[in-house]
Scaffold this motif. Structure first.
Motif, PDB file in Angstrom:
ATOM      1  N   LEU A 186       0.045   1.683 -10.564  1.00 31.29           N
ATOM      2  CA  LEU A 186      -0.108   2.995 -11.195  1.00 31.29           C
ATOM      3  C   LEU A 186       0.506   4.153 -10.424  1.00 31.29           C
ATOM      4  O   LEU A 186       0.806   5.189 -11.004  1.00 31.29           O
ATOM      5  N   VAL A 187       0.653   3.970  -9.107  1.00 29.17           N
ATOM      6  CA  VAL A 187       1.064   5.111  -8.278  1.00 29.17           C
ATOM      7  C   VAL A 187       2.354   4.759  -7.555  1.00 29.17           C
ATOM      8  O   VAL A 187       2.384   3.847  -6.718  1.00 29.17           O
ATOM      9  N   PHE A 188       3.419   5.495  -7.883  1.00 36.15           N
ATOM     10  CA  PHE A 188       4.750   5.173  -7.368  1.00 36.15           C
ATOM     11  C   PHE A 188       5.254   6.305  -6.473  1.00 36.15           C
ATOM     12  O   PHE A 188       4.774   7.440  -6.538  1.00 36.15           O
ATOM     13  N   ALA A 189       6.250   5.941  -5.677  1.00 32.99           N
ATOM     14  CA  ALA A 189       6.971   6.955  -4.906  1.00 32.99           C
ATOM     15  C   ALA A 189       8.436   6.558  -4.872  1.00 32.99           C
ATOM     16  O   ALA A 189       8.758   5.365  -4.890  1.00 32.99           O
ATOM     17  N   ARG A 190       9.288   7.517  -4.838  1.00 35.38           N
ATOM     18  CA  ARG A 190      10.741   7.363  -4.687  1.00 35.38           C
ATOM     19  C   ARG A 190      11.432   6.823  -5.928  1.00 35.38           C
ATOM     20  O   ARG A 190      12.518   7.244  -6.259  1.00 35.38           O
ATOM     21  N   THR A 197       5.607   1.034  -5.538  1.00 35.14           N
ATOM     22  CA  THR A 197       4.277   1.512  -5.149  1.00 35.14           C
ATOM     23  C   THR A 197       4.381   2.400  -3.921  1.00 35.14           C
ATOM     24  O   THR A 197       5.048   2.030  -2.942  1.00 35.14           O
ATOM     25  N   ALA A 198       3.763   3.539  -3.977  1.00 35.49           N
ATOM     26  CA  ALA A 198       3.758   4.420  -2.806  1.00 35.49           C
ATOM     27  C   ALA A 198       3.137   3.667  -1.626  1.00 35.49           C
ATOM     28  O   ALA A 198       2.087   3.028  -1.772  1.00 35.49           O
ATOM     29  N   ALA A 199       3.799   3.725  -0.487  1.00 40.41           N
ATOM     30  CA  ALA A 199       3.371   2.901   0.654  1.00 40.41           C
ATOM     31  C   ALA A 199       1.929   3.189   1.050  1.00 40.41           C
ATOM     32  O   ALA A 199       1.169   2.269   1.388  1.00 40.41           O
ATOM     33  N   TRP A 200       1.527   4.434   0.985  1.00 44.22           N
ATOM     34  CA  TRP A 200       0.169   4.777   1.441  1.00 44.22           C
ATOM     35  C   TRP A 200      -0.905   4.161   0.558  1.00 44.22           C
ATOM     36  O   TRP A 200      -2.050   4.021   0.977  1.00 44.22           O
ATOM     37  N   VAL A 201      -0.520   3.745  -0.665  1.00 44.57           N
ATOM     38  CA  VAL A 201      -1.517   3.141  -1.550  1.00 44.57           C
ATOM     39  C   VAL A 201      -2.048   1.845  -0.942  1.00 44.57           C
ATOM     40  O   VAL A 201      -3.226   1.525  -1.059  1.00 44.57           O
ATOM     41  N   GLU A 202      -1.132   1.109  -0.274  1.00 45.94           N
ATOM     42  CA  GLU A 202      -1.541  -0.189   0.260  1.00 45.94           C
ATOM     43  C   GLU A 202      -1.753  -0.184   1.753  1.00 45.94           C
ATOM     44  O   GLU A 202      -2.122  -1.185   2.329  1.00 45.94           O
ATOM     45  N   ASP A 203      -1.524   0.956   2.383  1.00 46.46           N
ATOM     46  CA  ASP A 203      -1.670   1.035   3.835  1.00 46.46           C
ATOM     47  C   ASP A 203      -2.963   1.771   4.175  1.00 46.46           C
ATOM     48  O   ASP A 203      -3.039   2.988   4.076  1.00 46.46           O
ATOM     49  N   PRO A 204      -3.984   1.009   4.562  1.00 45.63           N
ATOM     50  CA  PRO A 204      -5.277   1.657   4.791  1.00 45.63           C
ATOM     51  C   PRO A 204      -5.250   2.658   5.945  1.00 45.63           C
ATOM     52  O   PRO A 204      -6.116   3.498   6.033  1.00 45.63           O
ATOM     53  N   THR A 205      -4.236   2.576   6.830  1.00 41.25           N
ATOM     54  CA  THR A 205      -4.188   3.573   7.911  1.00 41.25           C
ATOM     55  C   THR A 205      -3.662   4.896   7.385  1.00 41.25           C
ATOM     56  O   THR A 205      -3.842   5.931   8.010  1.00 41.25           O
ATOM     57  N   GLY A 206      -2.966   4.848   6.226  1.00 39.67           N
ATOM     58  CA  GLY A 206      -2.435   6.078   5.643  1.00 39.67           C
ATOM     59  C   GLY A 206      -1.273   6.635   6.433  1.00 39.67           C
ATOM     60  O   GLY A 206      -0.883   7.787   6.258  1.00 39.67           O
TER      61      GLY A 206
END
Ligand SMILES: Cc1cc2nc3c(=O)[nH]c(=O)nc-3n(C[C@H](O)[C@H](O)[C@H](O)COP(=O)(O)O)c2cc1C
Length: 210
Positions: free
Chosen positions: A189-193, A198-207
């Motif tokens: 649902l959440v894209f970037a670029r 998928t926007a990287a921060w969506v799957e990266d719990p460290t943000g």
């Protein structure tokens, strides 16, 4: 009492009001107080809207006024009538389709009905009430019944009241109201670029990714 099966099984933390809002098929006969009704529509009133047009209008029918309730029920498609007749309150959400400042079509009218409905749903949740929106209505019938003028259109109906206890429902309604609520994963649902990345921060719990 909250139907725990219906609480959103979230992947990330969200506000309790959002997690516990859901759309019941089974309603209890308990009426909704006039004070709660005022709060619900007051919440709708304070929704955001394009150009602050506030294109929402609501027509409300309560079961205590049986003839009026039946009139509104008849503006729903049959599949919705079957369960919505249990609700103590029905409402039609009507959109004003043109801006009042220049009479041009308002491309956000339907969007803003959704905004107002969402505010109403969250206020309802806060009051222990539930709302089930419906696109399955007969807009032309609504126009005739309520003399809705040109330039306005009934968009959705709302069934609202207290969700029934599961053991008060027949099998069909109980199965619907005990089903787990499902959603697509955030990664879809959440894209970037670019589209579908998928926007990287969506799957990266460290943000920390960009
Ligand atoms: C604009 C809109 C129209 C809907 N129309 C109908 C409808 O006509 N009949 C119905 O049974 N449910 C309808 N629903 C309810 C959805 O099916 C329900 O919101 C969805 O399955 C998610 O369930 P939840 O609200 O419990 O999270 C509608 C919901 C929305 C927001």
């Amino acid at each position: 009492m909250m139907n725990e099966a219906k609480r959103a099984r979230t992947s990330h933390s969200i506000h309790e009001l959002i997690a516990t809002r859901w759309s019941p098929y089974g309603f209890d006969a308990r009426p909704v107080s006039e004070s709660d009704l005022r709060s619900l529509f007051e919440a709708a009133r304070w929704a955001a809207s394009s150009y602050n047009e506030q294109p929402w209008r609501f027509i409300v029918a309560r079961k205590k006024d049986a003839a009026e309730f039946e009139r509104m029920l008849a503006c729903l498609v049959e599949g919705n009538q079957a369960w919505a007749r249990r609700a103590p309150v029905l409402a039609l959400a009507v959109a004003r389709l043109h801006f009042s400042h220049n009479d041009k079509p308002n491309p956000a009218a339907q969007h803003d009905i959704g905004m107002a409905t969402c505010s109403l749903q969250l206020q309802a949740t806060a009051l222990g009430l539930s709302v089930h929106p419906m696109i399955g209505i007969l807009p032309q019938r609504a126009r005739e019944e309520y003399t809705i003028p040109q330039g306005y259109e009934a968009l959705t109906a709302l069934a609202l009241g207290y969700a029934a206890e599961l053991d008060a429902l027949d099998d069909t309604l109980r199965r619907r109201d005990e089903a787990v609520r499902l959603r697509k994963p955030l990664s879809e649902l959440v894209f970037a670029r670019t589209w579908k990345r998928t926007a990287a921060w969506v799957e990266d719990p460290t943000g920390e990714s960009s």
